[in-house]
Design a protein around this motif. Structure first.
Motif, mmCIF file in Angstrom:
data_model
loop_
_atom_site.group_PDB
_atom_site.id
_atom_site.type_symbol
_atom_site.label_atom_id
_atom_site.label_comp_id
_atom_site.label_asym_id
_atom_site.label_seq_id
_atom_site.Cartn_x
_atom_site.Cartn_y
_atom_site.Cartn_z
ATOM 1 N N THR A 1 72.120 -30.814 -47.596
ATOM 2 C CA THR A 1 72.795 -31.614 -46.563
ATOM 3 C C THR A 1 71.794 -32.798 -46.208
ATOM 4 O OG1 THR A 1 74.060 -30.037 -45.666
ATOM 5 C CG2 THR A 1 73.740 -31.720 -44.144
ATOM 6 N N SER B 1 82.497 -34.369 -49.825
ATOM 7 C CA SER B 1 81.385 -35.051 -49.399
ATOM 8 C C SER B 1 80.903 -36.079 -50.276
ATOM 9 C CB SER B 1 80.308 -33.921 -49.122
ATOM 10 O OG SER B 1 79.768 -33.528 -50.659
ATOM 11 N N THR C 1 86.059 -31.920 -45.648
ATOM 12 C CA THR C 1 84.657 -31.154 -46.003
ATOM 13 C C THR C 1 85.003 -29.847 -46.905
ATOM 14 O OG1 THR C 1 84.830 -29.757 -44.188
ATOM 15 C CG2 THR C 1 83.982 -31.706 -43.443
#
Length: 588
Positions: A118, A359, A320
């Motif tokens: 991330t 994403s 997501t």
């Protein structure tokens, strides 16, 4: 009746099952199909073209494939139809590969470092396209040095650069994203003393490394404005809560910055002084939407960029891994009127398959033709559209059946012209006596390959055959035409038949490479060395057998002499130092 329907169904799907593209998208070739090479030690993606238009047949595609099914991580350049041009694995996981200008020169730029899936902690690399100042030599390849890293940019103020953005401005500065773990009041989530990932960006002078500007999300946004569930995060420093998630920065000629926040579902315009000018989307949206919600209902978004006439491009993910707020992802072109505070969608770009990318992702307006190039991020695909939204080309580098898995992905995808002139020579390998393979990682100006041969009797290399460079790797079939040559090499030539570089020389008999460069005089030296080795070997063998014959022929004489020596010298000498010889006993 049921049998007839089943038969008709089989007939209907039969063309799909016999289509190579259908087999690809069903995963028959694997979750990450790859191209294997003989002369090159890495694997590149084997792409499937779902839709093609010849207008896409220009410039190169820049990707950074990664995922649990990708073996060779690193920056990668592909040709218009997906063939490998260049890849490098020494940097490990890389992100955000693109061509940018700095001081009037083109550079390949990318981030590399450590990432947790991330966020990232690393530095930014700039590889030059300009040849270095070197002495002129006969081989053109020695004059060129594409892919040489000439600048490494780091974050300032003791922080580390994040993977999401490295954007060079016309002023010679770089915009970079940063994530810093800091303590925060999370009382809105029942945690009084907690920890957050604060979203920062810096503008850095590339030449000096000086931080010219820094902005911090926590000073302008409250954590409760986020759309991201806090879950179990925020309680300890090792599991900080990412409430903002900055993932792109752009700058306009007036000095205003445009920040994309994935977890705020918004675009924030920031003044040169660091104040918030306006917010598009999210809980703070300030704009009237002239497109009935299509301009302001962005969610989980990525990659905002500013363009002339106050237009923005935005990659609107709409999902997501756990949450879905839209049916599919969109690339958007939005017009902004910051005075009247109105926003309007000028065009949206969606594939017929309506990809939903959970994403990552990117949107690029191509400067030459105004087409829109979209990298689908978490979805292993990239597409090119006309400005009117018509899909021209759609390429998969993973099967569509597994797009939602994220096992194969590229953070962003861009398209750009590039001239590659690697310093290293072309690679060559002769796996058997019937073929020889050649490739040159990163070279973009090779038009054809020329097979050449030489021998000790004729040390000057002669041309044997020539084939065009149509793919990354080429193969020469070897027949009777090479029988007169002991040594082979391959020359890379351009459109003017000028030599760009030579492979190492291959011994046709042993199929082994002799050296990186071949000097004809070395052949005579090798021949003399071989003759000398044979002569020395003959002398050794003759001497060995003569020695064995001599010992056998005179063995009794040698034993008697050794015995006399022992009695006259060894026994007497040993006795004098306390050695007691074995006593003799007379018999009779």
């Amino acid at each position: 009746m049921n049998f007839l329907l089943a038969k008709l169904g089989i007939i209907a799907i039969l063309p799909l099952l016999t289509s190579a593209r259908s087999w690809y998208d069903l995963g028959i070739y694997g979750i990450y199909p790859t191209e294997d090479y003989v002369s090159f030690g890495m694997k590149s993606p084997l792409v499937s073209i779902a839709k093609w238009d010849d207008s896409c047949n220009c410039d190169y595609t820049l990707l950074t494939p990664r995922g649990s099914w990708v073996r060779d991580y690193g920056p990668m350049i592909l040709g218009p139809r997906g063939g490998l041009v260049w890849m490098e694995t020494k940097f490990g996981v890389a992100m955000d590969l693109k061509v940018q200008q700095y001081n009037g020169e083109n550079f390949l730029t990318f981030w590399a470092g450590v990432n947790d899936g991330t966020h990232g902690r690393g530095v930014y690399y700039m590889a030059s396209q300009k040849p270095p100042a070197l002495p002129v030599k006969a081989n053109k390849a020695q004059l060129n040095s594409s892919y040489d890293v000439v600048h490494v940019v780091s974050a300032g103020n003791g922080l580390e650069g994040d993977l999401h953005e490295f954007k060079i401005t016309p002023e010679g500065t770089a915009l970079i994203t940063i994530y810093e773990i800091v303590s925060a009041d999370l009382s809105a989530f029942g945690i009084k003393s907690g920890w957050i990932y604060d979203g920062l960006f810096q503008e850095i002078d590339i030449a000096t490394g000086e931080v010219l500007f820094q902005w911090r999300a926590s000073e302008h946004y409250k954590v409760e404005e986020t759309f991201e569930p806090i879950g179990w995060t925020g309680r300890i420093k090792g599991m900080a809560f990412d409430f903002f998630h900055i993932n792109s920065i752009a700058k306009d000629p007036m000095g205003n910055y445009y920040v994309s926040s994935r977890y705020m579902h918004s675009v924030t315009c920031i003044s040169p002084d660091g104040d918030v000018n306006w917010v598009l989307g999210g809980r703070r949206n300030e704009f009237e939407d002239l497109s009935y919600g299509a301009a302001t209902n962005i969610s989980w978004n990525h990659h905002v960029d500013w363009h002339d006439n106050d237009t923005l491009t935005i990659f609107d993910n709409g999902a997501t891994d756990e949450i879905q707020t839209a049916r599919y992802s969109r690339a958007l072109l939005i017009s902004i009127d910051s005075v009247s505070k109105t926003a309007k969608v000028l065009q949206q770009f969606v594939t017929p398959g309506k990809y939903l990318s959970q994403s990552q992702g990117s949107v690029q307006i191509l400067p030459d033709n105004g087409n829109i190039f979209v990298g689908w991020g978490h979805t292993a695909a990239y597409s090119e559209f006309t400005a009117d939204g018509e899909l021209l080309c759609d390429t998969h580098f993973g099967p569509s059946l597994f797009f939602g898995w994220g096992k194969v992905k590229s953070y962003r995808g861009f398209k750009a012209p590039w001239i590659g002139r690697p310093r290293t020579p072309p690679d060559v390998k002769m796996p058997d006596k019937q073929s020889i393979f050649v490739s040159w990682n990163g070279a973009t100006e090779v038009a054809s390959w020329v097979l050449q041969g030489a021998s000790p009797e004729h040390p000057q290399f002669m041309n044997i055959g020539q084939i065009p460079k149509d793919t990354f790797e080429a193969r020469f079939e070897l027949g009777a035409e090479v029988d007169d040559y002991d040594f082979l090499r391959i020359a890379a030539v351009d459109l003017d038949d000028d030599v760009l570089g030579y492979t190492s020389v291959v011994d046709r008999r042993s199929r082994k490479m002799l050296s990186d460069s071949f000097v004809p005089l070395d052949l005579d030296a090798d021949a003399e060395s071989e003759e000398s080795f044979v002569l020395q070997g003959s002398i050794f063998i003759t001497s060995f057998f003569f020695g064995v014959w001599f010992i056998w022929r005179f063995r009794r004489t040698l034993v008697e002499r050794a015995s006399n020596y022992y009695r006259s010298y060894c026994v007497n000498k040993n006795t004098s130092i306390g050695f007691q010889p074995i006593p003799t006993v007379e018999i009779g």
